[in-house]
Design a protein around this motif. Structure first.
Motif, short mmCIF file in Angstrom:
data_model
loop_
_atom_site.label_atom_id
_atom_site.label_comp_id
_atom_site.label_asym_id
_atom_site.label_seq_id
_atom_site.Cartn_x
_atom_site.Cartn_y
_atom_site.Cartn_z
N GLU A 122 0.84 -1.32 0.12
CA GLU A 122 -0.26 -0.14 -0.04
C GLU A 122 0.84 1.39 0.13
OE1 GLU A 122 -3.37 2.02 -0.17
OE2 GLU A 122 -3.12 -0.15 -0.48
N ASN A 123 2.04 1.11 0.72
CA ASN A 123 2.97 2.45 0.79
C ASN A 123 3.51 2.56 -0.54
OD1 ASN A 123 2.53 2.68 3.43
ND2 ASN A 123 4.07 1.23 4.08
N TYR A 124 3.77 1.62 -1.38
CA TYR A 124 4.76 1.90 -2.46
C TYR A 124 3.58 1.02 -3.44
CZ TYR A 124 7.61 2.36 -6.41
OH TYR A 124 8.16 2.50 -7.66
N GLY A 125 3.21 1.82 -4.61
CA GLY A 125 2.46 1.26 -5.55
C GLY A 125 0.68 1.40 -5.45
N GLY A 126 0.40 1.86 -4.12
CA GLY A 126 -1.00 1.64 -3.89
C GLY A 126 -1.68 3.07 -4.46
N ALA A 127 -0.97 3.89 -4.36
CA ALA A 127 -1.64 5.05 -5.21
C ALA A 127 -1.71 5.08 -6.75
CB ALA A 127 -0.93 6.65 -4.96
N ALA A 128 -0.82 4.74 -7.15
CA ALA A 128 -0.57 4.33 -8.73
C ALA A 128 -1.72 3.04 -9.16
CB ALA A 128 0.63 3.86 -9.20
N ARG A 129 -1.81 2.08 -8.15
CA ARG A 129 -2.80 1.22 -8.35
C ARG A 129 -4.14 1.80 -8.63
NH1 ARG A 129 -0.94 -2.86 -5.04
NH2 ARG A 129 -2.10 -1.67 -3.41
N ARG A 130 -4.33 2.64 -7.46
CA ARG A 130 -5.68 2.99 -7.15
C ARG A 130 -6.15 3.93 -8.49
NH1 ARG A 130 -4.49 5.13 -2.65
NH2 ARG A 130 -5.05 3.17 -1.46
N MET A 131 -4.97 4.85 -8.90
CA MET A 131 -5.62 5.57 -10.14
C MET A 131 -5.70 4.52 -11.44
SD MET A 131 -5.80 8.66 -8.96
CE MET A 131 -6.09 9.43 -10.46
N LEU A 132 -4.86 3.67 -11.39
CA LEU A 132 -4.98 2.86 -12.75
C LEU A 132 -6.47 2.42 -12.62
CD1 LEU A 132 -4.01 1.07 -15.02
CD2 LEU A 132 -3.22 -0.61 -13.34
N CYS A 133 -6.82 1.85 -11.49
CA CYS A 133 -8.01 1.17 -11.60
C CYS A 133 -9.25 1.94 -11.39
CB CYS A 133 -8.24 0.18 -10.26
SG CYS A 133 -6.97 -1.11 -10.15
N LEU A 134 -9.13 3.36 -11.10
CA LEU A 134 -10.33 4.28 -11.22
C LEU A 134 -10.50 4.61 -12.71
CD1 LEU A 134 -9.84 6.62 -8.34
CD2 LEU A 134 -11.86 5.62 -8.98
N GLY A 135 -9.43 4.84 -13.35
CA GLY A 135 -9.13 4.92 -14.88
C GLY A 135 -9.77 3.83 -15.74
N ILE A 136 -9.51 2.56 -15.29
CA ILE A 136 -10.02 1.59 -16.12
C ILE A 136 -11.39 1.41 -15.87
CG2 ILE A 136 -10.17 -1.03 -16.31
CD1 ILE A 136 -7.25 -1.04 -15.65
N ALA A 137 -12.00 1.67 -14.49
CA ALA A 137 -13.47 1.60 -14.24
C ALA A 137 -14.09 2.68 -14.92
CB ALA A 137 -13.78 1.81 -12.84
N ALA A 138 -13.56 3.97 -15.08
CA ALA A 138 -14.23 5.13 -15.64
C ALA A 138 -14.34 4.67 -17.31
CB ALA A 138 -13.43 6.11 -15.66
N ASP A 139 -13.23 4.35 -17.76
CA ASP A 139 -13.27 3.90 -19.21
C ASP A 139 -14.18 2.74 -19.67
OD1 ASP A 139 -11.60 3.76 -22.00
OD2 ASP A 139 -11.18 2.03 -21.24
N TRP A 140 -14.53 1.91 -18.60
CA TRP A 140 -15.41 0.61 -19.15
C TRP A 140 -16.72 1.43 -18.78
CZ3 TRP A 140 -13.43 -4.43 -16.22
CH2 TRP A 140 -12.26 -4.89 -17.01
N ASP A 141 -17.02 2.12 -18.01
CA ASP A 141 -18.18 2.98 -17.81
C ASP A 141 -18.70 3.41 -19.03
OD1 ASP A 141 -20.63 3.68 -16.14
OD2 ASP A 141 -19.60 5.53 -16.18
N ARG A 142 -17.81 4.41 -19.51
CA ARG A 142 -18.02 4.97 -20.53
C ARG A 142 -18.16 4.39 -21.87
NH1 ARG A 142 -14.82 7.37 -24.28
NH2 ARG A 142 -12.85 6.56 -23.34
N ARG A 143 -17.12 3.26 -22.23
CA ARG A 143 -17.14 2.81 -23.30
C ARG A 143 -17.93 1.51 -23.24
NH1 ARG A 143 -11.05 1.73 -24.58
NH2 ARG A 143 -11.81 1.01 -26.56
N ILE A 144 -18.37 0.70 -22.36
CA ILE A 144 -19.20 -0.45 -22.54
C ILE A 144 -20.72 0.06 -22.17
CG2 ILE A 144 -19.62 -2.64 -21.46
CD1 ILE A 144 -16.65 -2.99 -20.70
#
Length: 176
Positions: A122-144
């Motif tokens: 969580e200390n290393y990579g957690g923020a990047a992972r969170r942003m990646l998953c938010l981006g994927i979720a928003a993309d799927w919501d918009r495109r699917i």
């Protein structure tokens, strides 16, 4: 019996939702469709927003969380894309009414999955992972789920590539 009853109410909710729209979905209509007493609804849910949240959570849990140990992560992504595509009418209604923070919920489930893949703390990579998953979720919501939706397999493929690229970047950065 609790899960079965909740599921019966949720199935009736989705049928009424697709037929009548969220605004016109009434507890009485849901319970008539479920062939249960109206009072039973309130033993399990506070209101139709609570059922909407449960429907989304149940689908995401069944597709993602319950498959951690059985499917490859790429197959889980594909399964989620398929479920979203197959249930577009339901999720579009919920998204249009903002009845559920669908993107946030999907991102949280994806984040747990990606954490299992990348092994970052969580200390290393957690923020990047969170942003990646938010981006994927928003993309799927918009495109699917959006108007003029794209084939879910293309969208899922983009998500898989995004995760693979991000994991490589995280590993490369952590080795420095």
């Amino acid at each position: 019996m609790t899960y079965i009853t909740r599921k019966k109410i949720a199935v009736a909710f989705t049928k009424v939702l697709v037929r009548d729209g969220f605004d016109r979905t009434a507890v009485s209509s849901i319970m008539r469709m479920a062939k249960m007493r109206r009072q039973t609804f309130y033993e399990y849910f506070e209101d139709k927003y609570a059922v909407a949240e449960w429907v989304v959570e149940d689908m995401l849990s069944a597709a993602i969380d319950q498959n951690f140990d059985y499917l490859r992560w790429e197959d889980i992504f594909d399964l989620v894309g398929y479920e979203l595509d197959a249930k577009q009418a339901i999720f579009r209604q919920l998204a249009d009414q903002r009845a559920v923070d669908f993107v946030g919920r999907l991102a949280a489930h994806l984040e747990r999955l990606v954490a299992r893949i990348d092994g970052s703390t969580e200390n290393y990579g957690g923020a990047a992972r969170r942003m990646l998953c938010l981006g994927i979720a928003a993309d799927w919501d918009r495109r699917i789920l959006g108007v003029g939706s794209v084939d879910y397999e293309v969208v899922v493929g983009d998500g898989v590539q995004g995760v693979e690229h991000s994991i490589i970047q995280l590993r490369t950065h952590s080795e420095r």
